[in-house]
Design an enzyme around this catalytic site. Structure first.
Site, PDB file in Angstrom:
ATOM      1  N   TYR A 161      -2.376  -0.692  10.091  1.00 22.62           N
ATOM      2  CA  TYR A 161      -2.412  -1.262   8.741  1.00 22.62           C
ATOM      3  C   TYR A 161      -1.138  -0.920   7.988  1.00 22.62           C
ATOM      4  CZ  TYR A 161      -3.864  -1.568   3.804  1.00 22.62           C
ATOM      5  OH  TYR A 161      -3.936  -1.830   2.459  1.00 22.62           O
ATOM      6  N   SER A 213       0.837  -1.208   0.000  1.00 29.38           N
ATOM      7  CA  SER A 213       0.000   0.000   0.000  1.00 29.38           C
ATOM      8  C   SER A 213       0.863   1.245   0.000  1.00 29.38           C
ATOM      9  CB  SER A 213      -0.895   0.005   1.240  1.00 29.38           C
ATOM     10  OG  SER A 213      -1.579   1.240   1.359  1.00 29.38           O
TER      11      SER A 213
END
Length: 255
Positions: free
Chosen positions: A157, A144
């Site tokens: 995350y 990400s």
């Protein structure tokens, strides 16, 4: 001839969003694709059906990741579907923010679930896959842009995805003698069901697009095309790399 003809692939989280686009693209290139899903069986069946309508081959595999026994369940279904064939391409795409992750609002239980899904599962999926994975195979992990952009409400995350970046680089070094390449793709904001908030208003949609140097919102196909390249022989000399697949998001202020 299709670039991936005769090859097999597993795409985790392959029933929706970026994962679905990856599964469909690999199948279009000739691969026999295992479409993994966690809970949404109908979405997985829709993905398989869409692949078959285009002349591809695929099957669905169910396993809820991030829970006890997840890898055993996944590989029982995978090996049944492969019917003795080796695995050529592994795409670790499954993951998610789970709506939590800030330093001040995340419980230990939420943190553990985030880590289990986004970091632990890919690690042990790769571990289990290595005996099945053919020499010269491909491992592609989806990370990400959060690993380089400070998103405070997704801190946990981002930490998990940062570990995926390290995993890819180190495994590339470890598996090179087998001719296996390991690369990581880091998408930015991508127009999927999970990111429906993008379209909450025309103004917010325009603001999100403007964050990219290319002045648009990413599409699942943008990511799928990169993964398909890395899975192909054209990318045989690329390993240990981290590809920023964000359209140049937050490269700098616009004058």
């Amino acid at each position: 001839m299709s670039k991936l003809a005769g090859r097999t692939a597993l795409v985790t989280g392959g029933s929706r969003g970026i994962g679905r686009a990856i599964a469909q693209r690999l199948a279009a290139d000739g691969a026999y694709v295992a479409v993994h899903y966690g809970r949404d069986e109908s979405a997985a069946k829709e993905t398989v059906a869409a692949i078959e309508r285009e002349g591809g081959r695929a099957f669905a595999v169910r396993a809820e990741l991030g829970v006890a026994g997840d890898v055993d369940t996944l590989f029982a279904g995978l090996e049944e579907g492969l019917a003795g064939r080796s695995l050529d391409i592994l795409v670790n795409n499954a993951g998610g923010t789970m709506g939590t992750g800030s330093i001040d609002g995340t419980t230990p239980e939420e943190f553990d679930r985030l880590i289990a899904l986004n970091m632990r599962a890919p690690f042990f999926i790769i571990q289990r896959a290595l005996p099945l994975l053919s020499d010269g195979g491909r491992i592609i992990n989806i990370s990400s842009a959060d690993t380089r952009i400070a998103i405070t409400h997704e801190l946990a995350y981002s930490m998990a995805k940062g570990a995926i970046n390290v995993l890819g680089r180190t495994l590339a070094h470890a598996l090179g003698e087998r001719g296996i390449t390991v690369n990581t793709v880091a998408p930015g904001v991508t127009d999927t069901e999970a990111n429906a908030w993008i379209h909450s208003s025309p103004e917010f949609e325009a603001l999100t697009a403007a964050a990219s140097a290319l002045n648009r919102i990413g599409r699942p196909s943008d990511i799928a095309d990169i993964v398909a390249f890395l899975a192909s022989d054209d990318a045989r000399w690329i390993t240990g790399d981290l590809i920023d697949a964000t359209g140049g998001t937050f490269l700098g202020p616009r004058l």
